[in-house]
Design an enzyme around this catalytic site. Sequence first.
Site, short mmCIF file in Angstrom:
data_model
loop_
_atom_site.label_atom_id
_atom_site.label_comp_id
_atom_site.label_asym_id
_atom_site.label_seq_id
_atom_site.Cartn_x
_atom_site.Cartn_y
_atom_site.Cartn_z
N HIS B 268 32.55 42.35 34.06
CA HIS B 268 33.54 42.43 35.14
C HIS B 268 34.48 43.63 34.95
O HIS B 268 34.61 44.48 35.83
CB HIS B 268 34.34 41.12 35.18
CG HIS B 268 35.38 41.06 36.24
ND1 HIS B 268 35.19 40.44 37.44
CD2 HIS B 268 36.64 41.58 36.29
CE1 HIS B 268 36.28 40.56 38.19
NE2 HIS B 268 37.18 41.26 37.50
N GLU B 269 35.09 43.70 33.78
CA GLU B 269 36.04 44.80 33.53
C GLU B 269 35.30 46.13 33.49
O GLU B 269 35.83 47.17 33.88
CB GLU B 269 36.82 44.57 32.24
CG GLU B 269 37.65 43.28 32.21
CD GLU B 269 38.61 43.12 33.39
OE1 GLU B 269 39.00 44.15 33.97
OE2 GLU B 269 38.94 41.97 33.74
N HIS B 272 35.16 47.53 36.92
CA HIS B 272 36.40 48.25 37.26
C HIS B 272 36.40 49.64 36.61
O HIS B 272 36.77 50.63 37.23
CB HIS B 272 37.62 47.48 36.72
CG HIS B 272 38.02 46.29 37.53
ND1 HIS B 272 38.34 46.39 38.86
CD2 HIS B 272 38.18 44.98 37.20
CE1 HIS B 272 38.69 45.19 39.32
NE2 HIS B 272 38.59 44.31 38.33
N GLU B 298 38.06 45.31 43.17
CA GLU B 298 37.49 44.02 42.78
C GLU B 298 36.05 43.89 43.27
O GLU B 298 35.24 43.18 42.66
CB GLU B 298 38.38 42.90 43.34
CG GLU B 298 38.27 41.61 42.59
CD GLU B 298 38.72 41.68 41.13
OE1 GLU B 298 39.49 42.58 40.75
OE2 GLU B 298 38.25 40.83 40.35
#
Lengths: 506, 506
Positions: B268-269, B272, B298
């Site tokens: 997830h990170e 980003h 996001e």
Amino acid sequence: MMKTGEIENEFLEFVKTISHYEEAVSLLEWDLRTGAPKKGTEQRAEVLGTLSSEIFNLSVSEQMRSFIDRLSAEEVWNDLSEKAQSTVKECKKTLEKFAKIPPEEYKAFVVLTSQAESAWEEAKETADFQAFQPYLEKIVAYNRKYADWIGYQANRYDALLDDFEPGLTVAKVDRVFNRLKEQLVPLVQEINAASSNPETGFLFHHFPAENQRIFSEKVLQAMQYDFDAGRLDTTVHPFAIGLNVNDVRVTTKYDEKDFRTAVFGTIHEGGHALYEQNVSESFAGTPLATGTSMAVHESQSLFWENFVGRSRYFWESFYPELKAQADGQFDDVSLDDFYRGVNTAGPSLIRIEADELTYSLHIIVRYELEKALINEEIEVADLPEAWNNKMEELLGVRPSHDGEGVLQDVHWAGGMFGYFPSYALGYVYAAQLKEGMAKELPHFDELLAKGQLAPVKDWLTKTIHQHGKSKDPAELMTAAAGETMNPEPLLNYLTDKYRSVYNLQL
Amino acid sequence: MMKTGEIENEFLEFVKTISHYEEAVSLLEWDLRTGAPKKGTEQRAEVLGTLSSEIFNLSVSEQMRSFIDRLSAEEVWNDLSEKAQSTVKECKKTLEKFAKIPPEEYKAFVVLTSQAESAWEEAKETADFQAFQPYLEKIVAYNRKYADWIGYQANRYDALLDDFEPGLTVAKVDRVFNRLKEQLVPLVQEINAASSNPETGFLFHHFPAENQRIFSEKVLQAMQYDFDAGRLDTTVHPFAIGLNVNDVRVTTKYDEKDFRTAVFGTIHEGGHALYEQNVSESFAGTPLATGTSMAVHESQSLFWENFVGRSRYFWESFYPELKAQADGQFDDVSLDDFYRGVNTAGPSLIRIEADELTYSLHIIVRYELEKALINEEIEVADLPEAWNNKMEELLGVRPSHDGEGVLQDVHWAGGMFGYFPSYALGYVYAAQLKEGMAKELPHFDELLAKGQLAPVKDWLTKTIHQHGKSKDPAELMTAAAGETMNPEPLLNYLTDKYRSVYNLQL
């Protein structure tokens, strides 16, 4: 009209803002040296340039000038707190110095040194002095101009010395360093010719980095380093850095083939960190919240590294713990042999790995080269050869390449000329402090043998740490050791210790 | 008179200075959340306040205003580069917004939120809402005033939404969120009542943190995350942060009893981080060098986490590697059972551990509470009860204490109201991007099955990343997915996937 108390508060608020920028700069530097991604380095250099410029601009701003003028007026001055008075004095000194430097040149220099540090790291790795030479030429040119802007009386290099040790001059350093050379060069030769050399083979076994870290942390804890106000990280060239009184960081390097790098390096940087952590909290947010000079700072790190860490008594309590962390390398090594082994001395090439006996000679090499460079007696292109010649003259060894010679230290890449002498002068101070401490802690050796390091730290906090920059080196040394700079205690200590380690007649 | 090119360059230099302060602030925050010593936190909050204020002051300065005026003049504007035009627009928007905020209130708010984050961390630990309540009350009060300063048309909360997603309103969010609730609440109930539940026991074996780190790094590398322009660290509440295009950092958390936290959290990170690392380098030093909005940001993290990381095909290539790092916990688990296990879904208490099916409902809980708080329909003291009631209403579960309830997220402590909706809207965007991508990469599933993630990253760079903030969300989404915000692709995806995982009739 504003009351004195109000102007004082406004002034301290303004000064605190500067300390905030300084904290940001310190963190940016810490990060750059503990793992910032390499592709981000270039922009990081510009960020450092921008923030350092802002500190510069605030320090010489009209606002600062006006504060100093208003607070210096006699009727106001006498009502100021002692802290405010010391802060005004310090700010005035900085303003008068900075005001002589063209702001654009200053900013360009900050950017240059930040880039130079990266270039140096690569040049050192590949032992390629020419790759670093253009950076160093610009840095030396700046330092020469800087000395001229600042001004000096007897020697151009005096202007640079004063930045790191207020009031220090070539004349003073020459006197102390000539005395050290006079006694240490023959002592090193005497040791070198000794027949009873300590065993050292057991030093170089594999010692896992993680276990070195555990041991390093235990020693820092025993030294009373506060981990809630600091942290321990790894880096290429270890340092300690204070972001604020409650955030003082230590870095170290784990060499799995030689545990001494981390152990003595951590104790050394821990000594610096204790100084910064124990400055009186009342100075927080002012320029007084740091060590008073580089030499006094170095007296703290070298006191811990040598007078504590290399003492036989210290290892009476810590040797079992070291053994417990090691992979069996000390199983057949008596405490006595261990003590002699870690105190083996002799000519070597790398300053940060030098023993305490030859350490000052490494410094004198750098001092004499810096003095000659700044006074244009030699040029940057001459440095590698001049370095090697000096090493041969003072230590009897000659580097085989520049990576283990002139490129070994980061200081010049960081733009710091005039800094190196502090290392040896700090050592001189440390020996004087040891004599001063002995009067109030006559059982010093016993404390070490029991691993009780708190009273040692407390005495240093009382005499040195807490005062921060509110007292100058001469005041501190006179109160703590009864006199200003004197090389004799160090020479006596080294002569006694090394004749004993090498079983020579005393 | 100055030429257009000269003014443009001067303006971009000025803007670059602001980006330098922003890099320092980002580093100070990163450090605070990855291991800064706790005693230094208080002063650190002040440092952040000082630097953020400086960014604020530069952004609304006379100098900025004058640049914008001069560059906006028609005869100048048409000669500007596209980059300069977008930068002027962005700076103008910021100036007009910031100019409405009293500077002293802004600085106090930055200091407050920095202190509140520390207070929140302790309060969460001890599940003590009252310890955090005074901070949150001040933060909510500020956000209400902020909305009034900025202004809004239909709903006070619109002013806050617009900060994170330009042009977003309560009306738009309500429409999308009501559609999600309408279809997801019954779907969750259906899944919950299913008889064929995936096996999950094997998920919770001991998985050493160090091995999780190795696996996480491998996945990041496959995703084309550039470790020379970033690093991976641990923290309490994982995040990614861009210091500059060449320094974008990922953080994660290793739960040795549940490897999913680190694995899906890192992906997830990493999503980003890919966005920030791949903004066109030509935007460096301008406000365009970042993601265009929080929801689009996001969309990147959720695309990677869910459409890549939770896909069966992804695990065809990565399951063997995960097995190799694990302590045997998957030895008897088939790929199919593993896939179903990591896609188990159902009501739960913690947002960041929620499955992709229920995730949006967690967001809707927060959205409805924020909307009510800002519009003074409820007060901070009512929050714990209101939170628990909403959880019961939408997810059918009720926290047993505030540590797993209202205190679980850092956002409110950080002062961020209006941010949460971006998470669910980003998910909506991600599903739309998946449909857009499928047209150009019809063999998407095969690429994942071979572990070839570069084409996926390249498509996202081409359509989203490279443009930074130079295009707005509607432009990007229209070009990449053929339409602006539409919840149907997400609803179709979730319905199909979860009926399949739970063996329900399609």
